[in-house]
Design an enzyme around this catalytic site. Structure first.
Site, PDB file in Angstrom:
ATOM      1  N   ASP A  74       0.846  -1.185   0.000  1.00 53.78           N
ATOM      2  CA  ASP A  74       0.000   0.000   0.000  1.00 53.78           C
ATOM      3  C   ASP A  74       0.889   1.245   0.000  1.00 53.78           C
ATOM      4  O   ASP A  74       2.091   1.146   0.242  1.00 53.78           O
ATOM      5  CB  ASP A  74      -0.905  -0.041   1.234  1.00 53.78           C
ATOM      6  N   ASP A 102      -0.123   5.036   1.257  1.00 52.84           N
ATOM      7  CA  ASP A 102      -0.223   5.981   2.366  1.00 52.84           C
ATOM      8  C   ASP A 102      -0.003   5.303   3.712  1.00 52.84           C
ATOM      9  O   ASP A 102      -0.581   4.252   4.005  1.00 52.84           O
ATOM     10  CB  ASP A 102      -1.589   6.667   2.350  1.00 52.84           C
TER      11      ASP A 102
END
Length: 231
Positions: free
Chosen positions: A75, A77
């Protein structure tokens, strides 16, 4: 079994305490703030011990080796990078708290992710595209060890996939910056150099990320054990 921990510098007595909790027979320093404890047993007491000290930990079978992997999905963020990119976009407009409040609601499951994302993006209407460039250059800080991880994957022929509920402007920048093989993220509509406040196409949420990961595993002809997802 191995126990890998990272996140903070520990004194030798703290490491000794953890070794006793897990029954480790040896401690290997992997780098600053990171260790591997070998010959351990999966002791329940390890989780609260690490949580109290804000340490990440993982139980890793002896036979598990990086070179055996085929795919790493990660991922963006607060994972590959330390920021929440949409919050930083809101900060440029002076509405970071409004954006962050919606982000927190989505993470708590109080608003479904697609609705939360559309609401947040709508608040960003009018933001200049050049502001996104500044966020990349000035605020897109990589998490400790992230660059090393991607480089090691490249060295070992492991395909890298960045899957994000964030935005294509940032994932494209990271793809080029780190040499990531493929990305999946939401597409911001930009007109005359400014955000319109809309997302183009379908929303990339948890289901979309999982589907992309599954498709990549199938394309590679790999097993689930040969893929790692980090989020």
């Amino acid at each position: 079994m191995n126990l890998v921990i990272q996140g903070a510098d520990l004194r030798p007595d703290s490491l000794g305490e953890l070794a006793a909790l897990s029954g480790a027979n040896h401690i290997v320093t992997l780098g600053r703030g990171a260790w591997r404890l070998t010959g351990v047993r999966e002791a329940p007491a390890v989780e609260p011990w690490c949580a109290q000290r804000q340490l990440d930990f993982a139980w890793v079978p002896d036979e598990r080796r990086l070179a055996d992997l085929r795919l790493l999905a990660i991922d963006m963020d607060s994972t590959l990078v330390t920021i929440e990119s949409i919050d930083e976009m809101g900060d440029v407009l002076g509405i970071k708290q409004q954006i962050a409040a919606l982000t927190a609601q989505a993470m708590r499951g109080e608003i479904d992710y697609p609705e939360s994302l559309r609401r947040r993006v709508a608040l960003l209407a009018g933001l200049e595209e050049t502001a996104l460039e500044r966020i990349c250059e000035e605020r897109m800080n990589l998490s400790p060890g992230a660059e090393t991880l991607i480089r090691r994957c490249e060295d070992n022929g492991i395909r890298t996939l960045l899957v994000s509920g964030g935005f294509n402007f940032f994932t494209a920048w990271l793809k080029q910056r780190l040499g990531i093989d493929e990305v999946l993220s939401n597409v911001l509509e930009i007109d005359n150099g400014r955000l319109t406040g809309r997302v183009l196409g379908g929303i990339v949420d948890g289901k979309a990320k999982a589907a992309k990961l599954g498709a990549q595993i199938e394309t590679l002809g790999a097993s689930r054990e040969q893929a790692v997802a980090i989020g």
